[in-house]
Enzyme design. Structure first.
Site, PDB file in Angstrom:
ATOM      1  N   SER A   8       0.839  -1.198   0.000  1.00 39.34           N
ATOM      2  CA  SER A   8       0.000   0.000   0.000  1.00 39.34           C
ATOM      3  C   SER A   8       0.873   1.246   0.000  1.00 39.34           C
ATOM      4  O   SER A   8       2.087   1.168   0.172  1.00 39.34           O
ATOM      5  CB  SER A   8      -0.878   0.004   1.239  1.00 39.34           C
ATOM      6  OG  SER A   8      -0.057   0.229   2.371  1.00 39.34           O
ATOM      7  N   LYS A   9       0.219   2.365  -0.145  1.00 39.28           N
ATOM      8  CA  LYS A   9       0.953   3.631  -0.107  1.00 39.28           C
ATOM      9  C   LYS A   9       1.674   3.794   1.228  1.00 39.28           C
ATOM     10  O   LYS A   9       2.802   4.285   1.271  1.00 39.28           O
ATOM     11  CB  LYS A   9      -0.023   4.793  -0.313  1.00 39.28           C
ATOM     12  CG  LYS A   9       0.087   5.356  -1.726  1.00 39.28           C
ATOM     13  CD  LYS A   9      -0.271   6.815  -1.767  1.00 39.28           C
ATOM     14  CE  LYS A   9       0.559   7.478  -2.845  1.00 39.28           C
ATOM     15  NZ  LYS A   9      -0.163   8.144  -3.838  1.00 39.28           N
ATOM     16  N   ARG A  10       0.998   3.357   2.316  1.00 37.12           N
ATOM     17  CA  ARG A  10       1.610   3.503   3.627  1.00 37.12           C
ATOM     18  C   ARG A  10       2.833   2.580   3.770  1.00 37.12           C
ATOM     19  O   ARG A  10       3.871   2.972   4.287  1.00 37.12           O
ATOM     20  CB  ARG A  10       0.587   3.218   4.722  1.00 37.12           C
ATOM     21  CG  ARG A  10       0.904   4.056   5.938  1.00 37.12           C
ATOM     22  CD  ARG A  10      -0.021   3.868   7.095  1.00 37.12           C
ATOM     23  NE  ARG A  10       0.288   2.672   7.834  1.00 37.12           N
ATOM     24  CZ  ARG A  10      -0.647   1.888   8.372  1.00 37.12           C
ATOM     25  NH1 ARG A  10      -1.918   2.190   8.226  1.00 37.12           N
ATOM     26  NH2 ARG A  10      -0.302   0.816   9.036  1.00 37.12           N
TER      27      ARG A  10
END
Ligand code: GLU
Length: 500
Positions: free
Chosen positions: A258-260
């Site tokens: 994910s982006k995180r």
């Protein structure tokens, strides 16, 4: 070029919503490989219709990163080409005209429902455990009434009229046929209230108008893939070959990246964005090789691929649709291999900026020799300054605590440095042949272990405990510089000795 294949026209179509990351770069690479292999065209199209997600600078980064990887495009926003413009925000009228065509053909309709109404039905559907979808209220409006309301300037979107019955089969090159029941398909929005097209319309129209032969894109488009097939069908166009690449998973293989996760990985010093790869000391050759193998393989054995081999050997048939975990240790491993493959002059040219970034003034006369001395030991280009920065230092940063010990006082060390200088002064050139034996004899005479004396010499010349081989260093520095460094060390050590 594989003569059996027709020239492919492929496009990389990033949205400028962030920096180019591993996933995007892999897509672009596969596009590029197919284009070059078939003597086709690689097109860059900027999909910037979603203004809310626009990130300043990201387009610049995308281009810079593609160029760093060597993935130069043939047609694109700054290059032009037969299908310009290549920026979707400049193609608004084209999409609107195509949306009108779909309305005329009975495959789309204006929808006047307010956001409040849509929100309300959405909540009701969720409460009843239904997947949220548009309830088709405006689908059956009297066409004349619709036209009138549009002409009156009433806010509206344009929706695709998905079939309500039967099923749709879409065909992905890697996964085969994917069939869905039409009743599960939503009447998706094609044109938003502000008149801008969304991906589902804009990308289909562009891919068709730009004669794209293969759409290579991420697996996140699989859920809406059947609708894309239906849109092609509604226009009466022939579909391209659809290739949805494998998902990229986190390094531990557990879940999608994910982006995180990307931010977290980055904090740990793992390169997620192409721009980090350069900063972290990877070669573009390495990155391409590594990306290529994240979802593609040639056979079970071969892993080392320079770009020309990738172009020759790449094939869509060998793409693997299974999710692939990102493997950073493989990236490190490949980097060492690609570094060793470089011509020494090329390697020298690549490491120069890394020295300069750390403030070293690179002496061109010795740079190639320095490169030759460290090439096989270099894993990442960022390591070269620690390994060999001393070559370009005005004055070596001595660490007296490492030189002076119980066995060797400051004055003894100073004396040993002076004696070595005398010894070197007497030989025409410093080589293993001319000085190794005399150095060992000197160690005996001074009652030191040879290793101790060589250690002192290393510290004197490099300021380091570990370094490339001493005789290589001395031959690169040259006699004068070696003598200067010994002299500097002797003076420093004498100073310390006096102050005690
Ligand atoms: N703009 C889309 C994205 O960045 C492109 C998808 C595609 O290649 O069709 O995800």
């Amino acid at each position: 070029m594989k003569k059996s294949q027709n020239p492919a026209r492929v496009r990389f179509a990033p949205s400028p919503t962030g920096y180019l990351h591993i996933g995007g770069a892999r897509t672009a690479l596969y596009d590029y490989l197919l284009a070059r292999q078939t003597d086709g065209s690689f097109i860059l199209r900027i999909e910037d219709t979603d203004q809310k997600r626009y990130v300043e600078d990201s387009e610049k980064d995308l281009k810079r990163s593609l160029r760093w990887l060597g993935l130069e495009w043939d047609e694109g926003p700054d290059k032009g080409g037969p299908h310009a413009p290549y920026r979707q925000s400049k193609r608004k009228a084209i999409y609107q005209q195509h949306a009108r065509t779909l309305i005329e053909k009975g495959h789309a309709y204006p929808c006047f429902c307010s956001p409040e109404r849509l929100d309300k039905i959405r909540k009701e559907q969720i409460a009843q455990d239904e997947n949220p979808h548009y309830d088709q209220k405006c689908r059956n409006l009297d066409p004349e009434e619709s036209v009138q309301r549009v002409e009156n300037g009433e806010p509206h979107v344009i929706r695709f009229k998905s079939p309500n019955q039967g099923s749709t089969t879409a065909r992905d090159s890697l996964r085969g046929e994917i069939t869905v029941k039409n009743e599960t398909l939503d009447d998706i929005i094609l044109i938003k209230t502000n008149g801008l097209a969304v991906y589902h319309l804009a990308a289909m129209v562009d891919d068709h108008l730009m004669d794209i032969t293969h759409v290579i894109r991420g697996a996140e488009w699989l859920p809406t893939f059947p609708i894309h097939t239906l849109i092609y069908d509604a226009f009466g166009w022939q579909e391209p070959e659809w290739v949805h690449l494998s998902l990229l998973l986190k390094p531990d293989g557990k879940g999608k990246l994910s982006k995180r996760d990307m931010e977290e990985a980055r904090q740990k010093g793992q390169p997620i964005f192409v721009k980090d790869m350069e900063d972290f000391g990877y070669l573009p050759e390495t990155v391409n090789n590594w990306l290529a193998l994240m979802g593609w393989s040639y056979d079970d054995k071969m892993e080392f691929f320079p770009m020309n081999e990738l172009i020759e050997k790449f094939s869509l048939e060998k793409l693997n649709p299974s999710p692939a975990a990102i493997n950073f240790s493989k990236l490190d491993h490949f980097n060492g291999i690609h570094i060793r493959e470089l011509e020494v002059d090329d390697f020298a040219h690549r490491i120069k900026p890394y020295f300069e970034k750390e403030g070293y003034e690179v002496d061109e006369e010795i740079l190639t020799d320095v490169a030759a001395a460290i090439q096989t030991r270099t894993g990442k280009l960022t390591e070269v300054t620690d390994m060999a920065g001393f070559f370009f230092e005005e004055e070596v940063n001595l660490v007296p605590e490492r030189i002076i010990s119980g066995a060797l006082s400051a004055s003894q060390a100073a004396n040993a440095a002076r004696r070595m200088a005398n010894l070197f002064n007497e030989v025409p050139v410093i080589t293993r042949d001319t000085v190794e034996k005399p150095l060992r004899e000197l160690a005996d005479e001074l009652d030191l272990k040879a290793g101790h004396l060589f250690g002192l010499l290393r510290e004197t010349l490099t300021g380091q405990k570990v370094s490339p081989p001493l005789f290589d260093i001395m031959s690169i520095l040259g006699k004068k510089e070696v003598l200067d460094r010994l002299d500097h060390a002797a003076e420093t050590l004498e100073g310390i000795s006096k102050s005690r």
